[in-house]
Design a protein around this motif. Structure first.
Motif, PDB file in Angstrom:
ATOM      1  N   LEU A 152     -55.903  22.585 -54.489  1.00 12.33           N
ATOM      2  CA  LEU A 152     -55.177  21.440 -55.020  1.00 12.33           C
ATOM      3  C   LEU A 152     -55.861  20.119 -54.682  1.00 12.33           C
ATOM      4  O   LEU A 152     -55.962  19.219 -55.521  1.00 12.33           O
ATOM      5  CB  LEU A 152     -53.740  21.434 -54.467  1.00 12.33           C
ATOM      6  N   GLU A 153     -56.368  19.998 -53.449  1.00 11.66           N
ATOM      7  CA  GLU A 153     -57.050  18.758 -53.037  1.00 11.66           C
ATOM      8  C   GLU A 153     -58.330  18.557 -53.857  1.00 11.66           C
ATOM      9  O   GLU A 153     -58.636  17.438 -54.284  1.00 11.66           O
ATOM     10  CB  GLU A 153     -57.399  18.801 -51.548  1.00 11.66           C
ATOM     11  N   GLU A 154     -59.087  19.629 -54.075  1.00 12.51           N
ATOM     12  CA  GLU A 154     -60.318  19.541 -54.856  1.00 12.51           C
ATOM     13  C   GLU A 154     -60.001  19.251 -56.325  1.00 12.51           C
ATOM     14  O   GLU A 154     -60.718  18.506 -56.997  1.00 12.51           O
ATOM     15  CB  GLU A 154     -61.098  20.855 -54.734  1.00 12.51           C
TER      16      GLU A 154
ATOM     17  N   LEU B 142     -60.207  25.863 -65.916  1.00 10.34           N
ATOM     18  CA  LEU B 142     -61.284  25.686 -64.947  1.00 10.34           C
ATOM     19  C   LEU B 142     -60.772  25.047 -63.658  1.00 10.34           C
ATOM     20  O   LEU B 142     -61.164  25.432 -62.555  1.00 10.34           O
ATOM     21  CB  LEU B 142     -62.387  24.821 -65.547  1.00 10.34           C
ATOM     22  N   LEU B 143     -59.906  24.057 -63.799  1.00 12.61           N
ATOM     23  CA  LEU B 143     -59.396  23.343 -62.625  1.00 12.61           C
ATOM     24  C   LEU B 143     -58.535  24.231 -61.738  1.00 12.61           C
ATOM     25  O   LEU B 143     -58.419  23.985 -60.529  1.00 12.61           O
ATOM     26  CB  LEU B 143     -58.593  22.119 -63.062  1.00 12.61           C
TER      27      LEU B 143
ATOM     28  N   LEU C 103     -50.163  17.597 -58.148  1.00 14.46           N
ATOM     29  CA  LEU C 103     -51.443  16.929 -58.348  1.00 14.46           C
ATOM     30  C   LEU C 103     -51.325  15.453 -58.013  1.00 14.46           C
ATOM     31  O   LEU C 103     -52.210  14.869 -57.375  1.00 14.46           O
ATOM     32  CB  LEU C 103     -51.893  17.116 -59.800  1.00 14.46           C
ATOM     33  N   PHE C 104     -50.237  14.819 -58.430  1.00 13.47           N
ATOM     34  CA  PHE C 104     -50.019  13.404 -58.166  1.00 13.47           C
ATOM     35  C   PHE C 104     -50.013  13.111 -56.669  1.00 13.47           C
ATOM     36  O   PHE C 104     -50.566  12.095 -56.221  1.00 13.47           O
ATOM     37  CB  PHE C 104     -48.674  12.959 -58.764  1.00 13.47           C
ATOM     38  N   VAL C 105     -49.403  13.977 -55.884  1.00 21.76           N
ATOM     39  CA  VAL C 105     -49.298  13.765 -54.437  1.00 21.76           C
ATOM     40  C   VAL C 105     -50.681  13.698 -53.795  1.00 21.76           C
ATOM     41  O   VAL C 105     -50.910  12.926 -52.860  1.00 21.76           O
ATOM     42  CB  VAL C 105     -48.462  14.889 -53.788  1.00 21.76           C
ATOM     43  N   HIS C 106     -51.634  14.462 -54.298  1.00 24.82           N
ATOM     44  CA  HIS C 106     -52.950  14.556 -53.678  1.00 24.82           C
ATOM     45  C   HIS C 106     -53.985  13.599 -54.276  1.00 24.82           C
ATOM     46  O   HIS C 106     -55.105  13.505 -53.775  1.00 24.82           O
ATOM     47  CB  HIS C 106     -53.472  15.993 -53.783  1.00 24.82           C
ATOM     48  N   MET C 107     -53.647  12.895 -55.345  1.00 23.13           N
ATOM     49  CA  MET C 107     -54.585  11.936 -55.936  1.00 23.13           C
ATOM     50  C   MET C 107     -54.598  10.638 -55.155  1.00 23.13           C
ATOM     51  O   MET C 107     -53.611  10.287 -54.473  1.00 23.13           O
ATOM     52  CB  MET C 107     -54.193  11.642 -57.398  1.00 23.13           C
ATOM     53  N   ASN C 108     -55.707   9.887 -55.243  1.00 23.21           N
ATOM     54  CA  ASN C 108     -55.767   8.560 -54.649  1.00 23.21           C
ATOM     55  C   ASN C 108     -54.747   7.660 -55.326  1.00 23.21           C
ATOM     56  O   ASN C 108     -54.488   7.773 -56.532  1.00 23.21           O
ATOM     57  CB  ASN C 108     -57.166   7.958 -54.801  1.00 23.21           C
ATOM     58  N   SER C 109     -54.175   6.747 -54.567  1.00 21.08           N
ATOM     59  CA  SER C 109     -53.065   5.942 -55.073  1.00 21.08           C
ATOM     60  C   SER C 109     -53.438   5.102 -56.290  1.00 21.08           C
ATOM     61  O   SER C 109     -52.652   4.973 -57.234  1.00 21.08           O
ATOM     62  CB  SER C 109     -52.532   5.039 -53.958  1.00 21.08           C
ATOM     63  N   ASP C 110     -54.640   4.518 -56.290  1.00 20.80           N
ATOM     64  CA  ASP C 110     -55.028   3.687 -57.433  1.00 20.80           C
ATOM     65  C   ASP C 110     -55.290   4.519 -58.680  1.00 20.80           C
ATOM     66  O   ASP C 110     -54.976   4.110 -59.801  1.00 20.80           O
ATOM     67  CB  ASP C 110     -56.251   2.838 -57.089  1.00 20.80           C
TER      68      ASP C 110
END
Length: 447
Positions: free
Chosen positions: A55-57, A49-50, A85-92
């Motif tokens: 990638l950002e979404e 599904l993902l 995916l890691f690059v586009h996730m929020n840091s926390d």
């Protein structure tokens, strides 16, 4: 909230493998709602599904998942896909995700990241769980002291795409130390040639990264902050905690306190995802301990066996009286624990609260005694009515004082006061209530 119609459409499209419909459906659903749906699917189906999202979404939806679900999906992903995916996730969020992965997965991800991103993940993931550092983000906007407003606005424009919030800008000196802050509104309204040092706020509320995360949530709530700056021992800015992170912390702490109040052990899993083994292990220890504690109640009843044989009517009022003491104690304990948690009261308030509780509990006991004394008279006459009335007043008073005192005692010895509510207070109040009841009965009925 995802609608039943959308859920049905998703299931139908997945069953028919209708790519076009799935692409449109996942775009139309809010990220948080889609994450909830993905969590309920198998990792293979959830990942499928993902893949229909950009990638950002995808990273946005992934951030709403709990760590266990994230790690399940990670097992189905390629090294390259996981790193992107890691690059586009929020840091926390990615720091929490990183800590949940196996060492092999961690190393495979780090190999595909740039040096700056590797260092950021390692730094955020290094903070101990439960500290402010473990929930802070490194995506914030900073301006160097000495620049003017026009230059600062230019910095904001360049930094905004990657920042978690741009509504609060932090001012740093050459040593990266936090010296002030300014809101975006203030920055826009200031004259372009004005020095940032002249228009910034110097008296900022901040917190050390090693402080408990609940303290960060408390400061954000107290001062109505959009973002709380986090500093190290040298006052250098190392991150921020945003108000939405504070809401998550407050929810987690409230859940933890509720579990402790019910004598349930901690767990990283939600109730819906918990296994039978996990639920059993979290609940069994306290329950077994309380079983042995309640044996004391039975011993107290056995000690007064002759009194009970002579006055069987006393048994009728026993559950009522001991339950009243436990209920009063639980109420007092809940009020006390909540007051301690919010900072409304402290250990220094003990004497004042004790006097107040004595007065309140006495009135409560008298009121409850009046409510039950008629039944006592009807069931056993004037003497039984006296026993019931005297016992009710004293049991409610003692139960309330136990509920008031136990959280203070636990706090004094360094334990969590939340442990003092619910079953623990009730069990102690039950034991003492039995002894009080039969001691009064012996005193009154012996004459």
């Amino acid at each position: 909230m995802i609608s039943d119609e959308q859920v049905a459409s998703l299931h139908k499209a997945m069953a028919e493998d209708d790519t076009l419909v799935l692409e449109q459906l996942v775009i139309d659903i809010q990220p948080a709602d889609l994450a909830e749906f993905v969590r309920r699917q198998t990792p293979e189906l959830g990942l499928k599904l993902l893949t229909y999202l950009r990638l950002e979404e995808r990273a946005d939806v992934f951030g709403y998942l709990d760590v266990a679900s994230q790690c399940g999906l990670a097992e189905e992903m390629t090294e390259k896909g996981l790193s992107q995916l890691f690059v586009h996730m929020n840091s926390d969020e990615r720091a929490d995700f990183f800590n949940g992965l196996s060492e092999i997965k961690r190393q495979s991800i780090l190999r595909h990241l740039a040096k700056e991103e590797r260092e950021d993940i390692r730094r955020l993931a290094s903070y101990e769980e439960g500290t402010t550092g473990s929930v802070m983000s490194s995506d914030y906007v900073t301006v160097v002291a000495g620049t003017n407003v026009a230059q600062a606005l230019e910095v904001v424009r360049h930094t905004a795409p990657n920042a978690e919030t741009i509504y609060q800008i932090f001012i740093l000196n050459e040593d990266h130390q936090l010296v002030g802050g300014i809101s975006l509104r203030q920055l826009i309204l200031a004259k372009p040639d004005a020095q940032i040092d002249k228009v910034m706020t110097k008296e900022l509320v901040s917190i050390n990264a090693a402080e408990p995360r609940e303290e960060a949530a408390r400061l954000i709530s107290r001062y109505d902050l959009l973002a709380l700056p986090v500093v190290d021992d040298k006052q250098c800015l190392v991150g921020i905690v945003t108000y939405d992170d504070a809401m998550d912390v407050a929810e987690a702490e409230a859940t933890e306190d509720m579990h402790k109040g019910a004598s349930i052990g901690p767990s990283d899993e939600g109730f819906g995802q918990a296994t039978i083994r996990n639920l059993y292990s979290r609940r069994v220890n306290w329950l077994v301990l309380l079983v042995f504690a309640n044996i004391l109640s039975g011993a107290g009843i056995a000690f007064y066996e002759e009194m009970i044989e002579a006055y069987v009517v006393l048994v009728f009022f026993l559950p009522l009286l001991v339950a009243s003491g436990g209920n009063a104690g639980s109420q007092a304990s809940t009020l006390m624990i909540r007051g301690l948690a919010t900072g409304d009261i402290g250990i220094k308030d003990w004497g004042r609260l004790l006097i107040r509780e004595l007065i309140v509990a006495s009135f409560l006991g008298l009121t409850m005694a009046l409510a039950i004394v008629g039944i006592g008279f009807w069931r056993g006459g004037i003497e039984i009515a006296q026993v019931v009335a005297y016992s009710m007043v004293l049991i409610v008073l003692v139960g309330s004082l136990i509920g008031l005192t136990l959280p203070f005692l636990l706090l004094k010895v360094g334990w969590d006061p939340a442990t003092a509510s619910g079953p623990l207070v009730t069990s102690i109040a039950d034991i003492i209530g039995v002894l009080i009841y039969f001691a009064i009965a012996t005193s009154v009925l012996a004459f």
